[in-house]
Write a protein that holds these residues in place. Structure first.
Motif, PDB file in Angstrom:
ATOM      1  N   CYS A  48      10.494 -21.345  -0.664  1.00 25.86           N
ATOM      2  CA  CYS A  48      10.887 -20.177  -1.452  1.00 25.86           C
ATOM      3  C   CYS A  48      11.843 -19.282  -0.666  1.00 25.86           C
ATOM      4  O   CYS A  48      12.798 -18.733  -1.230  1.00 25.86           O
ATOM      5  N   GLN A  49      11.604 -19.149   0.630  1.00 25.59           N
ATOM      6  CA  GLN A  49      12.522 -18.351   1.446  1.00 25.59           C
ATOM      7  C   GLN A  49      13.920 -18.957   1.447  1.00 25.59           C
ATOM      8  O   GLN A  49      14.915 -18.245   1.340  1.00 25.59           O
ATOM      9  N   SER A  50      13.986 -20.284   1.533  1.00 24.51           N
ATOM     10  CA  SER A  50      15.295 -20.942   1.587  1.00 24.51           C
ATOM     11  C   SER A  50      16.046 -20.847   0.260  1.00 24.51           C
ATOM     12  O   SER A  50      17.256 -21.029   0.222  1.00 24.51           O
ATOM     13  N   MET A  51      15.338 -20.540  -0.808  1.00 24.27           N
ATOM     14  CA  MET A  51      15.969 -20.442  -2.127  1.00 24.27           C
ATOM     15  C   MET A  51      16.102 -18.983  -2.599  1.00 24.27           C
ATOM     16  O   MET A  51      16.215 -18.717  -3.782  1.00 24.27           O
ATOM     17  N   GLY A  52      16.089 -18.051  -1.657  1.00 25.36           N
ATOM     18  CA  GLY A  52      16.325 -16.652  -2.009  1.00 25.36           C
ATOM     19  C   GLY A  52      15.077 -15.801  -2.117  1.00 25.36           C
ATOM     20  O   GLY A  52      15.130 -14.696  -2.664  1.00 25.36           O
ATOM     21  N   GLY A  53      13.971 -16.271  -1.592  1.00 25.54           N
ATOM     22  CA  GLY A  53      12.722 -15.530  -1.680  1.00 25.54           C
ATOM     23  C   GLY A  53      12.741 -14.181  -0.985  1.00 25.54           C
ATOM     24  O   GLY A  53      12.109 -13.230  -1.447  1.00 25.54           O
ATOM     25  N   ASP A  54      13.471 -14.079   0.124  1.00 22.07           N
ATOM     26  CA  ASP A  54      13.538 -12.801   0.833  1.00 22.07           C
ATOM     27  C   ASP A  54      14.247 -11.745  -0.009  1.00 22.07           C
ATOM     28  O   ASP A  54      13.777 -10.612  -0.132  1.00 22.07           O
ATOM     29  N   ALA A  55      15.374 -12.128  -0.602  1.00 25.51           N
ATOM     30  CA  ALA A  55      16.109 -11.194  -1.461  1.00 25.51           C
ATOM     31  C   ALA A  55      15.277 -10.832  -2.685  1.00 25.51           C
ATOM     32  O   ALA A  55      15.262  -9.669  -3.126  1.00 25.51           O
ATOM     33  N   LEU A  56      14.574 -11.821  -3.235  1.00 26.74           N
ATOM     34  CA  LEU A  56      13.701 -11.568  -4.382  1.00 26.74           C
ATOM     35  C   LEU A  56      12.609 -10.567  -4.018  1.00 26.74           C
ATOM     36  O   LEU A  56      12.343  -9.620  -4.765  1.00 26.74           O
ATOM     37  N   ALA A  57      11.994 -10.743  -2.857  1.00 22.25           N
ATOM     38  CA  ALA A  57      10.938  -9.828  -2.419  1.00 22.25           C
ATOM     39  C   ALA A  57      11.482  -8.407  -2.288  1.00 22.25           C
ATOM     40  O   ALA A  57      10.841  -7.443  -2.742  1.00 22.25           O
ATOM     41  N   GLU A  58      12.651  -8.268  -1.699  1.00 22.34           N
ATOM     42  CA  GLU A  58      13.244  -6.934  -1.549  1.00 22.34           C
ATOM     43  C   GLU A  58      13.545  -6.304  -2.911  1.00 22.34           C
ATOM     44  O   GLU A  58      13.338  -5.111  -3.108  1.00 22.34           O
ATOM     45  N   ARG A  59      14.010  -7.122  -3.841  1.00 21.17           N
ATOM     46  CA  ARG A  59      14.304  -6.625  -5.198  1.00 21.17           C
ATOM     47  C   ARG A  59      13.030  -6.136  -5.874  1.00 21.17           C
ATOM     48  O   ARG A  59      12.996  -5.058  -6.463  1.00 21.17           O
ATOM     49  N   VAL A  60      11.970  -6.922  -5.811  1.00 24.74           N
ATOM     50  CA  VAL A  60      10.703  -6.554  -6.448  1.00 24.74           C
ATOM     51  C   VAL A  60      10.115  -5.305  -5.799  1.00 24.74           C
ATOM     52  O   VAL A  60       9.638  -4.401  -6.486  1.00 24.74           O
ATOM     53  N   LYS A  61      10.164  -5.243  -4.477  1.00 20.14           N
ATOM     54  CA  LYS A  61       9.668  -4.057  -3.777  1.00 20.14           C
ATOM     55  C   LYS A  61      10.414  -2.806  -4.248  1.00 20.14           C
ATOM     56  O   LYS A  61       9.812  -1.756  -4.463  1.00 20.14           O
ATOM     57  N   ALA A  62      11.738  -2.935  -4.388  1.00 16.30           N
ATOM     58  CA  ALA A  62      12.541  -1.798  -4.835  1.00 16.30           C
ATOM     59  C   ALA A  62      12.194  -1.415  -6.270  1.00 16.30           C
ATOM     60  O   ALA A  62      12.089  -0.223  -6.598  1.00 16.30           O
ATOM     61  N   LEU A  63      12.023  -2.409  -7.131  1.00 16.78           N
ATOM     62  CA  LEU A  63      11.692  -2.121  -8.528  1.00 16.78           C
ATOM     63  C   LEU A  63      10.336  -1.423  -8.658  1.00 16.78           C
ATOM     64  O   LEU A  63      10.160  -0.539  -9.495  1.00 16.78           O
ATOM     65  N   LEU A  64       9.382  -1.829  -7.825  1.00 17.56           N
ATOM     66  CA  LEU A  64       8.040  -1.246  -7.889  1.00 17.56           C
ATOM     67  C   LEU A  64       7.896   0.010  -7.036  1.00 17.56           C
ATOM     68  O   LEU A  64       6.994   0.816  -7.257  1.00 17.56           O
ATOM     69  N   GLY A  65       8.748   0.149  -6.035  1.00 13.31           N
ATOM     70  CA  GLY A  65       8.642   1.288  -5.124  1.00 13.31           C
ATOM     71  C   GLY A  65       7.482   1.163  -4.154  1.00 13.31           C
ATOM     72  O   GLY A  65       6.965   2.173  -3.667  1.00 13.31           O
ATOM     73  N   ILE A  66       7.066  -0.066  -3.860  1.00 17.70           N
ATOM     74  CA  ILE A  66       5.961  -0.321  -2.932  1.00 17.70           C
ATOM     75  C   ILE A  66       6.316  -1.502  -2.037  1.00 17.70           C
ATOM     76  O   ILE A  66       7.285  -2.218  -2.291  1.00 17.70           O
ATOM     77  N   ASP A  67       5.492  -1.714  -1.029  1.00 19.63           N
ATOM     78  CA  ASP A  67       5.637  -2.851  -0.123  1.00 19.63           C
ATOM     79  C   ASP A  67       4.488  -3.825  -0.382  1.00 19.63           C
ATOM     80  O   ASP A  67       3.596  -3.533  -1.194  1.00 19.63           O
ATOM     81  N   PHE A  68       4.499  -4.948   0.298  1.00 22.04           N
ATOM     82  CA  PHE A  68       3.399  -5.899   0.177  1.00 22.04           C
ATOM     83  C   PHE A  68       2.086  -5.215   0.565  1.00 22.04           C
ATOM     84  O   PHE A  68       2.058  -4.338   1.428  1.00 22.04           O
ATOM     85  N   HIS A  69       1.001  -5.620  -0.081  1.00 23.89           N
ATOM     86  CA  HIS A  69      -0.354  -5.098   0.150  1.00 23.89           C
ATOM     87  C   HIS A  69      -0.524  -3.669  -0.342  1.00 23.89           C
ATOM     88  O   HIS A  69      -1.481  -3.006   0.035  1.00 23.89           O
ATOM     89  N   GLN A  70       0.407  -3.197  -1.165  1.00 25.53           N
ATOM     90  CA  GLN A  70       0.293  -1.849  -1.705  1.00 25.53           C
ATOM     91  C   GLN A  70       0.163  -1.898  -3.220  1.00 25.53           C
ATOM     92  O   GLN A  70       0.487  -2.907  -3.852  1.00 25.53           O
ATOM     93  N   THR A  71      -0.294  -0.788  -3.769  1.00 18.46           N
ATOM     94  CA  THR A  71      -0.457  -0.649  -5.212  1.00 18.46           C
ATOM     95  C   THR A  71       0.352   0.559  -5.664  1.00 18.46           C
ATOM     96  O   THR A  71       0.393   1.578  -4.961  1.00 18.46           O
ATOM     97  N   THR A  72       0.989   0.441  -6.819  1.00 20.05           N
ATOM     98  CA  THR A  72       1.760   1.568  -7.336  1.00 20.05           C
ATOM     99  C   THR A  72       0.842   2.777  -7.508  1.00 20.05           C
ATOM    100  O   THR A  72      -0.367   2.644  -7.701  1.00 20.05           O
TER     101      THR A  72
END
Length: 118
Positions: A48-72
């Protein structure tokens, strides 16, 4: 699993507190605080990382306004990293409330976040 429950669990199961702590911290679905109403998991495995997973994670974090292991703040969505969803051929992958999605792009990520926020 609240911290104050771990000694009780250890005593009842005749285990050490360290053994209980090890299990609770090893498995991702055990938490010391409640998850949000929806749980969005993003695969962090190599495929998943090799297919853009890092960018996807950053996008989702930005959309939610949270980081991994956090809740809105509204308690609606918890964001979790996972290290395999079994969709390596369809990377990057995500899971929302137990439903798996493959080939997640920016549009799909936005749709998943919107669905989770409902």
């Amino acid at each position: 699993v609240p911290q104050e429950a771990m000694p009780v669990i250890a005593e009842e199961l005749n285990l050490s507190r360290a053994e209980v702590h090890g299990v609770v911290t090893f498995y991702h679905d055990y938490r010391d605080h409640p998850a949000g109403r929806h749980v969005l998991k993003l695969c962090r495995a190599e495929a998943c990382q090799s297919m853009g997973g890092d960018a996807l994670a950053e996008r989702v974090k930005a959309l939610l306004g949270i980081d991994f292991h956090q809740t809105t703040l509204d308690g609606g969505v918890t964001l979790e990293p996972v290290y395999c969803l079994g969709l390596c051929a369809c990377a990057p992958a995500a899971m929302l409330d137990g439903e798996v999605y493959g080939r997640v792009d920016d549009q799909t990520a936005a749709e998943l976040v919107a669905e989770a926020r409902r």
